[in-house]
Design a protein around this motif. Structure first.
Motif, PDB file in Angstrom:
ATOM      1  N   ARG A  91      57.517  52.490  36.222  1.00 48.17           N
ATOM      2  CA  ARG A  91      56.321  52.163  35.437  1.00 48.17           C
ATOM      3  C   ARG A  91      55.043  52.597  36.154  1.00 48.17           C
ATOM      4  NH1 ARG A  91      58.510  46.094  33.891  1.00 48.17           N
ATOM      5  NH2 ARG A  91      60.180  46.821  32.528  1.00 48.17           N
ATOM      6  N   PHE A  92      55.005  52.372  37.465  1.00 50.57           N
ATOM      7  CA  PHE A  92      53.829  52.754  38.240  1.00 50.57           C
ATOM      8  C   PHE A  92      53.634  54.273  38.225  1.00 50.57           C
ATOM      9  CE2 PHE A  92      51.888  54.120  42.233  1.00 50.57           C
ATOM     10  CZ  PHE A  92      50.670  53.455  42.154  1.00 50.57           C
ATOM     11  N   LEU A  93      54.711  55.026  38.433  1.00 47.87           N
ATOM     12  CA  LEU A  93      54.598  56.483  38.479  1.00 47.87           C
ATOM     13  C   LEU A  93      54.231  57.071  37.120  1.00 47.87           C
ATOM     14  CD1 LEU A  93      57.510  57.379  40.899  1.00 47.87           C
ATOM     15  CD2 LEU A  93      55.058  57.414  41.370  1.00 47.87           C
ATOM     16  N   LEU A  94      54.773  56.516  36.053  1.00 49.46           N
ATOM     17  CA  LEU A  94      54.393  56.985  34.713  1.00 49.46           C
ATOM     18  C   LEU A  94      52.904  56.767  34.464  1.00 49.46           C
ATOM     19  CD1 LEU A  94      57.398  55.826  32.512  1.00 49.46           C
ATOM     20  CD2 LEU A  94      56.680  58.181  32.955  1.00 49.46           C
ATOM     21  N   HIS A  95      52.411  55.615  34.899  1.00 47.83           N
ATOM     22  CA  HIS A  95      50.993  55.308  34.700  1.00 47.83           C
ATOM     23  C   HIS A  95      50.102  56.139  35.635  1.00 47.83           C
ATOM     24  CE1 HIS A  95      47.381  53.070  33.826  1.00 47.83           C
ATOM     25  NE2 HIS A  95      47.227  52.805  35.116  1.00 47.83           N
ATOM     26  N   ALA A  96      50.477  56.235  36.905  1.00 48.86           N
ATOM     27  CA  ALA A  96      49.625  56.901  37.896  1.00 48.86           C
ATOM     28  C   ALA A  96      49.676  58.428  37.795  1.00 48.86           C
ATOM     29  CB  ALA A  96      50.029  56.459  39.304  1.00 48.86           C
ATOM     30  N   LEU A  97      50.858  58.986  37.628  1.00 53.48           N
ATOM     31  CA  LEU A  97      50.988  60.443  37.640  1.00 53.48           C
ATOM     32  C   LEU A  97      50.686  61.086  36.298  1.00 53.48           C
ATOM     33  CD1 LEU A  97      54.192  60.923  39.823  1.00 53.48           C
ATOM     34  CD2 LEU A  97      51.802  61.063  40.525  1.00 53.48           C
ATOM     35  N   TYR A  98      51.103  60.451  35.227  1.00 54.91           N
ATOM     36  CA  TYR A  98      50.938  61.053  33.905  1.00 54.91           C
ATOM     37  C   TYR A  98      49.786  60.451  33.118  1.00 54.91           C
ATOM     38  CZ  TYR A  98      55.421  63.038  35.072  1.00 54.91           C
ATOM     39  OH  TYR A  98      56.441  63.699  35.704  1.00 54.91           O
ATOM     40  N   ASP A  99      49.070  59.509  33.721  1.00 60.96           N
ATOM     41  CA  ASP A  99      47.896  58.886  33.118  1.00 60.96           C
ATOM     42  C   ASP A  99      48.208  58.295  31.736  1.00 60.96           C
ATOM     43  OD1 ASP A  99      45.252  58.092  33.348  1.00 60.96           O
ATOM     44  OD2 ASP A  99      44.516  59.822  32.229  1.00 60.96           O
ATOM     45  N   LEU A 100      49.365  57.675  31.634  1.00 61.27           N
ATOM     46  CA  LEU A 100      49.753  57.036  30.383  1.00 61.27           C
ATOM     47  C   LEU A 100      49.196  55.621  30.344  1.00 61.27           C
ATOM     48  CD1 LEU A 100      53.506  58.134  30.193  1.00 61.27           C
ATOM     49  CD2 LEU A 100      51.562  59.161  29.022  1.00 61.27           C
ATOM     50  N   SER A 101      48.878  55.153  29.167  1.00 59.37           N
ATOM     51  CA  SER A 101      48.382  53.782  29.020  1.00 59.37           C
ATOM     52  C   SER A 101      49.542  52.809  29.172  1.00 59.37           C
ATOM     53  CB  SER A 101      47.719  53.609  27.655  1.00 59.37           C
ATOM     54  OG  SER A 101      48.688  53.717  26.639  1.00 59.37           O
ATOM     55  N   TYR A 102      49.220  51.531  29.294  1.00 64.01           N
ATOM     56  CA  TYR A 102      50.255  50.510  29.436  1.00 64.01           C
ATOM     57  C   TYR A 102      51.172  50.494  28.204  1.00 64.01           C
ATOM     58  CZ  TYR A 102      47.366  48.738  33.273  1.00 64.01           C
ATOM     59  OH  TYR A 102      46.654  48.616  34.427  1.00 64.01           O
ATOM     60  N   GLU A 103      50.568  50.681  27.023  1.00 62.83           N
ATOM     61  CA  GLU A 103      51.353  50.685  25.792  1.00 62.83           C
ATOM     62  C   GLU A 103      52.333  51.857  25.761  1.00 62.83           C
ATOM     63  OE1 GLU A 103      47.918  50.557  25.719  1.00 62.83           O
ATOM     64  OE2 GLU A 103      47.777  48.396  25.402  1.00 62.83           O
TER      65      GLU A 103
END
Length: 132
Positions: A91-103
């Motif tokens: 979850r952290f890498l998806l958010h940090a690396l790909y700049d995806l929102s929490y949703e």
């Protein structure tokens, strides 16, 4: 008859040539010399290694010190990520690396955005504890 052609901020005159064909030959020669000059002094600042590097003309080559620092930083980040659970790490890498929102991360991982928020906060706490 006087014909003047303005080309690349310079004047070419018909009086310099005996015939029109000769004028075109002079113009072609002028184009070649202008291109050589442009290659040597592009952007009207003259050739400078700084310009070449900042404009991306040379491949980037890091120094040995930069390489060592980058590898040390990478090892430290991987050490912190090793302390996290697999779900937190994902979850952290998806958010940090790909700049995806929490949703968006929640849809990918099949969980709520609150669960993603809690996972990311837990990873951030581990980073602060490790580097603090």
């Amino acid at each position: 008859m006087g014909i003047t052609i303005r080309k690349h901020r310079r004047n070419l005159s018909y009086e310099d040539a005996a015939t029109l064909d000769e004028l075109w030959a002079i113009a072609k020669q002028f184009d070649r010399s202008f291109y050589r000059e442009w290659k040597d002094h592009w952007d009207e600042r003259g050739y400078d290694e700084y310009i070449v590097v900042t404009e991306g003309r040379l491949p980037y080559c890091e120094s040995p010190e930069q390489y060592v620092c980058r590898m040390e930083t990478r090892r430290e980040i991987l050490a912190v990520l090793a302390l996290c659970t697999e779900k937190q790490r994902e979850r952290f890498l998806l958010h940090a690396l790909y700049d995806l929102s929490y949703e968006e991360v929640g849809k990918i991982c099949g969980c709520s955005d609150v669960a993603v928020l809690k996972s990311i906060k837990a990873v951030r706490k581990k980073f602060l504890k490790f580097f603090g």
